[in-house]
Each structure stands twice: as structure tokens, then as C-alpha cells.
Design an enzyme around this catalytic site. Sequence first.
Site, PDB file in Angstrom:
ATOM      1  N   SER A  49       4.527   7.279   2.951  1.00  0.00           N
ATOM      2  CA  SER A  49       3.355   8.163   3.085  1.00  0.00           C
ATOM      3  C   SER A  49       2.191   7.449   3.773  1.00  0.00           C
ATOM      4  O   SER A  49       1.338   8.097   4.384  1.00  0.00           O
ATOM      5  CB  SER A  49       2.905   8.678   1.711  1.00  0.00           C
ATOM      6  N   HIS A  89      -1.264 -13.390  -0.726  1.00  0.00           N
ATOM      7  CA  HIS A  89      -2.539 -13.815  -0.138  1.00  0.00           C
ATOM      8  C   HIS A  89      -2.519 -15.280   0.292  1.00  0.00           C
ATOM      9  O   HIS A  89      -3.559 -15.849   0.593  1.00  0.00           O
ATOM     10  CB  HIS A  89      -3.699 -13.526  -1.104  1.00  0.00           C
ATOM     11  N   HIS A 123       0.829  -1.211   0.000  1.00  0.00           N
ATOM     12  CA  HIS A 123       0.000   0.000   0.000  1.00  0.00           C
ATOM     13  C   HIS A 123       0.862   1.260   0.000  1.00  0.00           C
ATOM     14  O   HIS A 123       0.460   2.283  -0.559  1.00  0.00           O
ATOM     15  CB  HIS A 123      -0.960  -0.004   1.193  1.00  0.00           C
ATOM     16  N   ASP A 124       2.046   1.193   0.622  1.00  0.00           N
ATOM     17  CA  ASP A 124       2.935   2.348   0.558  1.00  0.00           C
ATOM     18  C   ASP A 124       3.400   2.570  -0.880  1.00  0.00           C
ATOM     19  O   ASP A 124       3.297   3.676  -1.416  1.00  0.00           O
ATOM     20  CB  ASP A 124       4.141   2.145   1.491  1.00  0.00           C
ATOM     21  N   GLY A 154       4.414   6.189  -4.457  1.00  0.00           N
ATOM     22  CA  GLY A 154       5.680   5.459  -4.383  1.00  0.00           C
ATOM     23  C   GLY A 154       6.029   5.026  -2.975  1.00  0.00           C
ATOM     24  O   GLY A 154       5.336   5.363  -2.007  1.00  0.00           O
TER      25      GLY A 154
HETATM   26  C1  HEM Z   1      -3.906  -7.571  -6.756  1.00  0.00           C
HETATM   27  C2  HEM Z   1      -4.619  -6.693  -6.086  1.00  0.00           C
HETATM   28  C3  HEM Z   1      -4.875  -6.827  -4.615  1.00  0.00           C
HETATM   29  C4  HEM Z   1      -6.076  -6.675  -4.007  1.00  0.00           C
HETATM   30  C5  HEM Z   1      -7.385  -6.314  -4.674  1.00  0.00           C
HETATM   31  C6  HEM Z   1      -5.879  -6.936  -2.597  1.00  0.00           C
HETATM   32  C7  HEM Z   1      -6.882  -6.866  -1.641  1.00  0.00           C
HETATM   33  C8  HEM Z   1      -6.742  -7.277  -0.331  1.00  0.00           C
HETATM   34  C9  HEM Z   1      -7.805  -7.277   0.642  1.00  0.00           C
HETATM   35  C10 HEM Z   1      -9.226  -6.800   0.414  1.00  0.00           C
HETATM   36  C11 HEM Z   1      -7.301  -7.786   1.785  1.00  0.00           C
HETATM   37  C12 HEM Z   1      -8.044  -7.996   3.106  1.00  0.00           C
HETATM   38  C13 HEM Z   1      -7.837  -6.811   3.985  1.00  0.00           C
HETATM   39  C14 HEM Z   1      -8.615  -6.819   5.263  1.00  0.00           C
HETATM   40  O1  HEM Z   1      -9.664  -7.464   5.349  1.00  0.00           O
HETATM   41  O2  HEM Z   1      -8.181  -6.155   6.223  1.00  0.00           O
HETATM   42  C15 HEM Z   1      -5.915  -8.100   1.541  1.00  0.00           C
HETATM   43  C16 HEM Z   1      -5.066  -8.632   2.465  1.00  0.00           C
HETATM   44  C17 HEM Z   1      -3.718  -8.792   2.253  1.00  0.00           C
HETATM   45  N1  HEM Z   1      -3.011  -8.448   1.117  1.00  0.00           N
HETATM   46 FE1  HEM Z   1      -3.784  -7.912  -0.651  1.00  0.00          FE
HETATM   47  N2  HEM Z   1      -4.580  -7.236  -2.385  1.00  0.00           N
HETATM   48  C18 HEM Z   1      -3.912  -7.174  -3.584  1.00  0.00           C
HETATM   49  C19 HEM Z   1      -2.554  -7.354  -3.784  1.00  0.00           C
HETATM   50  C20 HEM Z   1      -1.646  -7.570  -2.782  1.00  0.00           C
HETATM   51  C21 HEM Z   1      -0.214  -7.491  -2.938  1.00  0.00           C
HETATM   52  C22 HEM Z   1       0.500  -7.118  -4.221  1.00  0.00           C
HETATM   53  C23 HEM Z   1       0.324  -7.782  -1.728  1.00  0.00           C
HETATM   54  C24 HEM Z   1       1.755  -7.815  -1.309  1.00  0.00           C
HETATM   55  C25 HEM Z   1       2.738  -8.208  -2.076  1.00  0.00           C
HETATM   56  C26 HEM Z   1      -0.772  -8.058  -0.827  1.00  0.00           C
HETATM   57  C27 HEM Z   1      -0.651  -8.457   0.472  1.00  0.00           C
HETATM   58  C28 HEM Z   1      -1.700  -8.713   1.326  1.00  0.00           C
HETATM   59  C29 HEM Z   1      -1.526  -9.301   2.640  1.00  0.00           C
HETATM   60  C30 HEM Z   1      -0.226  -9.792   3.234  1.00  0.00           C
HETATM   61  C31 HEM Z   1      -2.786  -9.338   3.226  1.00  0.00           C
HETATM   62  C32 HEM Z   1      -3.128  -9.782   4.650  1.00  0.00           C
HETATM   63  C33 HEM Z   1      -3.067  -8.537   5.521  1.00  0.00           C
HETATM   64  C34 HEM Z   1      -3.240  -8.768   7.008  1.00  0.00           C
HETATM   65  O3  HEM Z   1      -3.103  -9.891   7.484  1.00  0.00           O
HETATM   66  O4  HEM Z   1      -3.481  -7.773   7.713  1.00  0.00           O
HETATM   67  N3  HEM Z   1      -1.961  -7.890  -1.490  1.00  0.00           N
HETATM   68  N4  HEM Z   1      -5.602  -7.780   0.252  1.00  0.00           N
END
Ligand code: HEM
Length: 335
Positions: free
Chosen positions: A88, A202, A78-79, A84
Site C-alpha cells: 500500500s 539505523h 513502512h509498508d 500490513g
Molecule cells: C523504532 C521506530 C522508528 C523510528 C521512529 C524511525 C524513524 C526514522 C527516521 C525519522 C528516519 C529518517 C528519515 C529521513 O530523514 O528521511 C529513519 C530512517 C531510516 N529508518 Fe527508521 N525508524 C524506526 C524504525 C525503523 C525500522 C524498524 C526500520 C527497518 C527495519 C527502519 C529503517 C530505517 C532506514 C533503513 C532508514 C534510512 C532511510 C534512507 O536512507 O532513506 N527504521 N527512520
Amino acid sequence: MAMATAACRRPAVMLMAFAMAAAVTMSSVPPASGTTTLQYDFYSSSCPKAEETVRNVVEPMIFNDPTMGAAFIRLFFHDCFVRGCDASILLDPTSRNTQPEKTAIPLRGYDAVNKIKAAVEAVCPGKVSCADILAFAARDSAVVNGNFAFAMPSGRRDGTASSASDVARFIPSPAFHLQDLVDSFAAKGLTADDLVILSGAHSFGLTHCAFVTGRLYPTVDPTMNATFAAALKKLCPPPASGGGGRAVSNNQVTDPNVLSNQYFKNVAAGEVMFTSDQTLTSRDDTKAMVDDNAANPVAWMARFAAAMVKMGGVEVLTGNAGEVRKVCFATNTAS
Ligand code: HEM
Ligand SMILES: *[C@@H]1O[C@H](CO)[C@@H](O)[C@H](O)[C@H]1NC(C)=O
């Protein structure tokens, strides 16, 4: 737990050579500002213990709460996608800026990053940026939760601006289908391959039911495995019953605290949370990437490492641009 024992050893998979190769890829992403690029071991003379200090704080944090690695990796994503990789995302609201990025989407790990920064400041005050600290913490999360290590270039500077309205523009929605995801990554200089590889994050961490109930009610998304959907409905009741705030593991199939290529097996089986996950099989080329990453765990680790380095180079501030914050939650001139 297996993860904790694994982390007491050196990581099983060292990916240094591959990460060096990734630097070549990274330099092809034009920095939006700043004149120099990132480099490995940027702090070798200004703060030789920087990376070690971050690691020594991050490791016990993840042992104490194994979901923290996921928090750091998501914060880094997200950062980097909003203004970039300039930290932030870490800025608190102030009287002059009441709606910085962090007010847009709730994320975990802010207090933890502030603690890491305090430990680094105690060793070398004013030297190590919060943007680099977050990058190192994200890398160390792969070490502890994924058991693979790689070098993370540094030299990022911290930004002074942060706006919630940028978040909706640049952070992709979990309801996105493939083309929107590809476009969103392309806007940051990242390819469809990077999208697939990085989505492997994920494999661990948490989601909230509100992001998945749209695929369960009133009818189950036909791309979701029916057995999986029935089990997920038990964890996530209909939105009207008020369970949207419940946290569930992203990976419902194997250990939810392990960062691995299990994600791609889950995608192939229809056992993932978001439309943005399942849609990766909707086109032949990305489906082939999903299958290849599912079949090749070590290759995925190397690709993930390279893609994290590449994402870590997005629109970075370097040289004299920006500043090195004293604390990660406020700019140096914040009132
Ligand atoms: C491709 C588009 C992506 C979408 C639409 C997306 C969306 C989401 C959503 C909706 C969540 C759940 C958040 C919550 O309920 O609090 C999540 C969790 C997460 N995402 Fe993504 N994400 C994407 C790409 C990525 C990328 C590129 C990374 C890192 C390389 C990433 C790492 C994570 C991680 C580690 C979690 C778990 C966070 C936690 O345990 O607090 N995501 N994501
Ligand atoms: C869904 O998952 C179950 C349990 O893993 C499995 O037995 C079933 O074959 C799967 N269904 C489809 C359509 O793949």
C-alpha cells in the site's frame, strides 16, 4: 568500497536455518485477513526465477548507489506497519485517492521498486506481487549492505487501499520515548526485543537534519555525547538557518553504507540521531538487549533476519485476498 567487493562473493553469513526457525514465530502472528500463511519459495512453480530476478536488479542498483539498500529496508518497514505488508506504501495518488500513504512521509526508492517490478513482469507477467517484491528487495539489501543472507517467505498479495491518515497512526515518531515505541510495535504483534533488533537498521542510510535538530538546539540533549553533538551541529545548522532538508548519514561513526550491529555501539555511546534510538537504553531490559547486540555481531544478524521475516508477516493478504498488481504504483482497477 568494501561493501561492493563483499557483495560479489556469496554472503559471509548464511542464516537459512535461523530463518526457518523464524517461520514458526511468524505463524504465531495472526493474519488480519486471508486464510493461508506465507511460505518459503512460494513462486517455485509459478515463477521460479522471481527471487533471482529481483536480486539481479537490486544488486547493481546498490552498487551504483550504496544508500539504496537502506531505502528498500525502510520502505518495507513502512509498508508492513500500515495496513500490513501489502504494498500500500507504493501506490501513487489518483483522482479517486489523492492522499495515499506515500503522500504522508517522503521515502526513497519508489522508482527503483517500479523498475524491479518491470523486470519481474518481463519474466512472468501477473504472478509476483509488489508486496513480495519489496520483501525480497529488503532481504537482498541485507545481503549486499550487510553481507548476510536469509530466506524470506512469500505469497503476499497486494492491497487496493492506501491512506495517508493511517501513516500518522501507525508509524512511530522519532521523538517517541520507549513506552510509545513498545506500544507501537506491540500493535503489530512485535515485541520490545523486535523493536531493539530492527532499530539496528539505523546503522545505515540517511536522515534529514529536521529530525535531529530538536536534540541539538537550543540546547543539546544531555543523553547525546557532547563531542558527537558538536560535530553534528556542523552538519546540521540551527533550523532557523534553513538546513532542515540536508541529508546526513544515520551512522556518523563507521561506514554509513554497512548494515551492522554498529548501531548498538552507537546507542551505547550516545551517538545516534533520534530520541527513539537513544531511549532504547532508558529501561534495564532494553538496555541489556542493546549491549548484547553490540557485543554479538553475528547473533544480531540472525536476530535481524528473524525479525525481518516476522515483520514481513504482519497483517498480510494471502490466498485470493487482494490482487497481484500489474504495476507497483497503481492498483489493477485504478483509473
Ligand atoms: C523504532 C521506530 C522508528 C523510528 C521512529 C524511525 C524513524 C526514522 C527516521 C525519522 C528516519 C529518517 C528519515 C529521513 O530523514 O528521511 C529513519 C530512517 C531510516 N529508518 Fe527508521 N525508524 C524506526 C524504525 C525503523 C525500522 C524498524 C526500520 C527497518 C527495519 C527502519 C529503517 C530505517 C532506514 C533503513 C532508514 C534510512 C532511510 C534512507 O536512507 O532513506 N527504521 N527512520
Ligand atoms: C564522547 O565521545 C568522545 C569521542 O569519541 C569521547 O572521547 C568521550 O569520552 C565521550 N564522552 C562521554 C561522556 O562518553
